[in-house]
Every structure is written in structure tokens, then in C-alpha cells.
Design a protein around this motif. Sequence first.
Motif, short mmCIF file in Angstrom:
data_model
loop_
_atom_site.label_atom_id
_atom_site.label_comp_id
_atom_site.label_asym_id
_atom_site.label_seq_id
_atom_site.Cartn_x
_atom_site.Cartn_y
_atom_site.Cartn_z
N UNK A 293 0.84 -1.20 0.00
CA UNK A 293 0.00 0.00 0.00
C UNK A 293 0.88 1.25 0.00
N UNK A 294 0.81 2.09 -1.03
CA UNK A 294 1.67 3.27 -1.07
C UNK A 294 1.56 4.15 0.16
N UNK A 295 0.34 4.42 0.61
CA UNK A 295 0.17 5.30 1.77
C UNK A 295 0.79 4.69 3.01
N UNK A 296 0.61 3.40 3.21
CA UNK A 296 1.21 2.73 4.36
C UNK A 296 2.73 2.73 4.26
N UNK A 297 3.24 2.52 3.06
CA UNK A 297 4.68 2.49 2.84
C UNK A 297 5.32 3.83 3.22
N UNK A 298 4.70 4.93 2.79
CA UNK A 298 5.22 6.26 3.13
C UNK A 298 5.12 6.50 4.62
N UNK A 299 4.00 6.12 5.22
CA UNK A 299 3.83 6.31 6.65
C UNK A 299 4.89 5.54 7.43
N UNK A 300 5.17 4.31 7.01
CA UNK A 300 6.18 3.51 7.68
C UNK A 300 7.55 4.14 7.61
N UNK A 301 7.90 4.66 6.44
CA UNK A 301 9.21 5.31 6.29
C UNK A 301 9.31 6.54 7.18
N UNK A 302 8.24 7.32 7.25
CA UNK A 302 8.25 8.51 8.10
C UNK A 302 8.44 8.14 9.57
N UNK A 303 7.78 7.06 10.00
CA UNK A 303 7.91 6.62 11.39
C UNK A 303 9.34 6.20 11.70
N UNK A 304 9.95 5.46 10.80
CA UNK A 304 11.33 5.00 11.01
C UNK A 304 12.29 6.19 11.01
N UNK A 305 12.12 7.09 10.04
CA UNK A 305 13.01 8.23 9.95
C UNK A 305 12.90 9.12 11.19
N UNK A 306 11.70 9.31 11.67
CA UNK A 306 11.50 10.11 12.88
C UNK A 306 12.16 9.44 14.08
N UNK A 307 12.04 8.13 14.20
CA UNK A 307 12.67 7.42 15.32
C UNK A 307 14.18 7.57 15.27
N UNK A 308 14.76 7.45 14.07
CA UNK A 308 16.21 7.61 13.94
C UNK A 308 16.63 9.02 14.32
N UNK A 309 15.83 10.02 13.91
CA UNK A 309 16.15 11.41 14.25
C UNK A 309 16.09 11.62 15.76
N UNK A 310 15.08 11.06 16.40
CA UNK A 310 14.98 11.17 17.86
C UNK A 310 16.21 10.57 18.54
N UNK A 311 16.68 9.45 18.00
CA UNK A 311 17.82 8.77 18.61
C UNK A 311 19.13 9.54 18.41
N UNK A 312 19.16 10.44 17.42
CA UNK A 312 20.34 11.29 17.27
C UNK A 312 20.26 12.53 18.15
N UNK A 313 19.13 12.71 18.85
CA UNK A 313 18.97 13.86 19.72
C UNK A 313 18.36 15.07 19.05
N UNK A 314 17.76 14.88 17.88
CA UNK A 314 17.14 16.00 17.18
C UNK A 314 15.93 16.48 17.97
N UNK A 315 15.92 17.74 18.36
CA UNK A 315 14.85 18.29 19.17
C UNK A 315 13.70 18.77 18.30
N UNK A 316 12.49 18.90 18.88
CA UNK A 316 11.36 19.40 18.09
C UNK A 316 11.65 20.75 17.44
N UNK A 317 12.36 21.61 18.12
CA UNK A 317 12.65 22.94 17.58
C UNK A 317 13.56 22.88 16.36
N UNK A 318 14.33 21.79 16.22
CA UNK A 318 15.30 21.69 15.13
C UNK A 318 14.79 20.88 13.95
N UNK A 319 13.57 20.36 14.03
CA UNK A 319 13.10 19.46 12.98
C UNK A 319 12.85 20.15 11.65
N UNK A 320 12.69 21.47 11.65
CA UNK A 320 12.49 22.17 10.39
C UNK A 320 13.80 22.38 9.63
N UNK A 321 14.92 22.11 10.28
CA UNK A 321 16.23 22.27 9.65
C UNK A 321 16.57 21.00 8.89
#
Length: 459
Positions: free
Chosen positions: A116-144
Motif C-alpha cells: 500500500x503506497x500510503x502505508x509504505x510512506x507512513x512507515x518510512x516517516x515513522x522510522x526516519x522520525x525514530x532515527x532522528x529522535x535517537x540522534x537527539x534532534x529536538x522538536x525545535x530543530x526538525x524544520x532544519x
Amino acid sequence: MIAAPPSRRARLALALITALAVPAAVAAPAAADPVRSPAGTGPLTPAFDAAAARYDVPRDLLVALGYAETRLDMHAGAPSASGGYGLMHLASNPQVRTLDEAAARTGLPAAALRTEPAANVLGAAAVLRAYADQTGLTPAARDDLGRWYGAVARYGGAREPSAARLYADSVYDLLRTGFASDQGETVTGRAVTPQRGALERASSPGDMGTLSTDYPPAAWAPASTSNYTVASRPSSHRVNYVVIHMTQGSYAGSISWFQNPASQVSAHYTFRSSDGAVTQSVREKDIAWHAGNWTYNTQSIGIEHEGYVDNPAWFTDAMYRASAALTRSLTTKYGIPRDRSHIIGHVEVPGATHTDPGPNWNWTYYMQLVNGVTGIGSGTVNTSSANLNVRSGPGTGYAIVGSVAAGATVSVYCQAAGTTVTGPSGTSNVWNRIGTNRWVADVYVNTGHSGYIPGVPRC
């Protein structure tokens, strides 16, 4: 919280896929969002909008990652050569488990994430966000956008820092230059400074600091020693063949896959679609595991080309020409005849279970380039109207894919016979290829020649 409770997975899966499939259910993005291009108009637009909003991931970053991986093509749910699924290449192999991670973090079943394309994109976003959190990326810095570099590099799953940097750089190059996909997604180029962290010190295979000793234009990124056989060719085995492959995956991803000891595959060279850049992963004296036939492996050089057999958009003139230059060099070096009995596709290897390079590979054009017919013609568009239609093939029955303005200068990469057309220069069935899957009738182009141009290949 990113992860969904397991007990809610079935209900959440149905709700999310249904919601993502309906454009009206997607909230409009904030007008001041600095990391978003103007909204796309294609069928994937709601999926990218919803996934970006749900996981607070820059939308254009998601689109660029998917475009770098697959050109946003689902490939009918079939896996890539490295076990990646869908337009976002959620992977399931011994090294990279982004498909499993997506299932755990979204609550969606693996079957939906794969197909499912929509599910596939959603899954990638979830993984990418988790990886960003683990690098210490703060909510204020997510637009960068530059701060997401580490998460993107990790998403690619490369074991070697150089391959990880090549993967992430390919995504950031797209953000910098911009692009438009066949599905209607548009990303406008912008200045972005990737914050590479420790990878800043990694030499990307595309850098000039690590070069092949066999073929000077190639970068050097060695495959795992678990994926090829050390040999002493041509003294131990005569090199009789060049075998042409398609990666069924991205350039960076394929180089990384060769470095994965679990893959049990490799090729000597891999070419990039966009610009014809080439990386060598196995020395020519050694035996790459590419043909699926040991006799042919011992007697051949394997050349991979970025892309998928079912999508002709990957088959660029830059890649054809760069690859043909290598094959021409190899045939000279090893005394290989420049014919189709010795320059073959993977599908032509006895016992082959693969179909590459597939029906979209232009053997006539490639062999002309290998044999030295490499000239590029040029001409000026001559039409009484403001613009001349550009078609996807050599004939009026092909789809219109754009236009060129009257008086514009175009390059003619090769020519072919097609629909007979009458125009300012008379009547002719000659058509000019002016780009990848871009054709115009020769009678509307002043090239200084009537019909075929001397020295320009026949497509």
C-alpha cells in the motif's frame, strides 16, 4: 508516542490506510512551513502530507528519499535486489530491517507496508522520525533539513561510512537541485547544508580521493570479501564476456549491498543513472558473483546499472555513454569481440533466473556506442507555432511529455525510424531522441542534414 500498542494494530491499520487514501482526510499544511515545496498534485500527495504531519518529518525530505530509492515507484509490491519494498524501499534483509521497524512503530501489518503506497510512506516517516529522535534532534530543530542527515544515512543501512555518506548525499543532492516526479510530486531546489557529523570525515565513493586502479574514471568502494572470489585473471581464466545488469535498486543502495557479507552477490562496476558516475566494487582480476553461473562468473566482467527493468526513466543517455565507454575499454584490454555474443545481458547467461537488463535496455544504441559511434548532433527547433510537442517515443502515437520552444537548440543523442510526418523540412519518418524518452520529428529540427545525421547513432 511513535509505537502503537500491539493490541490495536489491526484496527489502526485499517483506519490509517483508509484515511490516507482519502485526500479530504489530510489536514492542510501550515502556510509558513519553510521545508515544504508547493503542494504536489499527484496521487501520492495525500500520503506524503499525512505522513509528514503525523510524524513531524519534513515532507520534501520524505519525497526526496523515495525518489532517490525508486523514483516513487511501488514496483507492484515486488522486492528490490536487496529486499526493499515499495516506493520508500522499506527493507527486510539480514542487515536492514526497516520494514519490521515500520510495522512496530505504526502498528500496520507488513503486507500493507509492502503493497500500500500510503502505508509504505507512513512507515518510512515513522522510522526516519525514530532515527532522528535517537540522534537527539529536538522538536525545535526538525524544520532544519540539514539536521536530518544522520537519520537519512542510517535509513540506507550501509555498513561502511563511505557508502552511508554516498546514500545520504544522493538524497541531499536532490533537495539542493529539486526535481519533478512522474507521479506529480515536485520538490523545489533550495540551499541546504547537510550536517554530516562523523560522516564528514568519511570519503564518499564519489569523491576523487578514492579511485579505481583498474579504470581511472571509477571510484573505489570494495565489496565485502564474503561476496567475491580472489583470483588472478586473466592468467587463470580468460575474460570472454561483459555481462550487463540492472541493479533493481538505487546506486548507493547497491554499492552498500555489495558491502554486506550476507548478500552473497557483487559486481565489478555500478553506474549511476543521473550522470553516469561509476563505482568499482571488485577488482577485474577477481571473480564477482553476478551472473548466477560459475563458468560465466569466471570468464566475465559484471556491470550493474542503477534502476529497475520496468521503468525506462532510469535509462539515461549519460549512463549509456559512460557504461559503453567502460565496455569499450574492457573489450580492448581483454580482446573481447564487440558483438552481442560476447556483450550480453544477465538474462542471456545460461540458467539465468533474472530478466535484466530487460526490454527497455536499448541494445542497438548501446552497441553502437561500444563500437565507437558516439557523436551527438544538434539542431534548432523550426515550427510555426510557439512550441513543438515532445513525445515519449518516435511517433505521433506516443504520449506528449512536454514541449520545446521554437528557435531552441536541442541535442540529438540518436535517431530512429517512426511515424512519417510532414513539416517545415519536408516529409520524413526520422525522429530525434533529445533526452530520456523525449522525441521530436526530424522535419521540425534544422540539423544541417536531411534525415539521418552522419555520426549520430541509430536508436
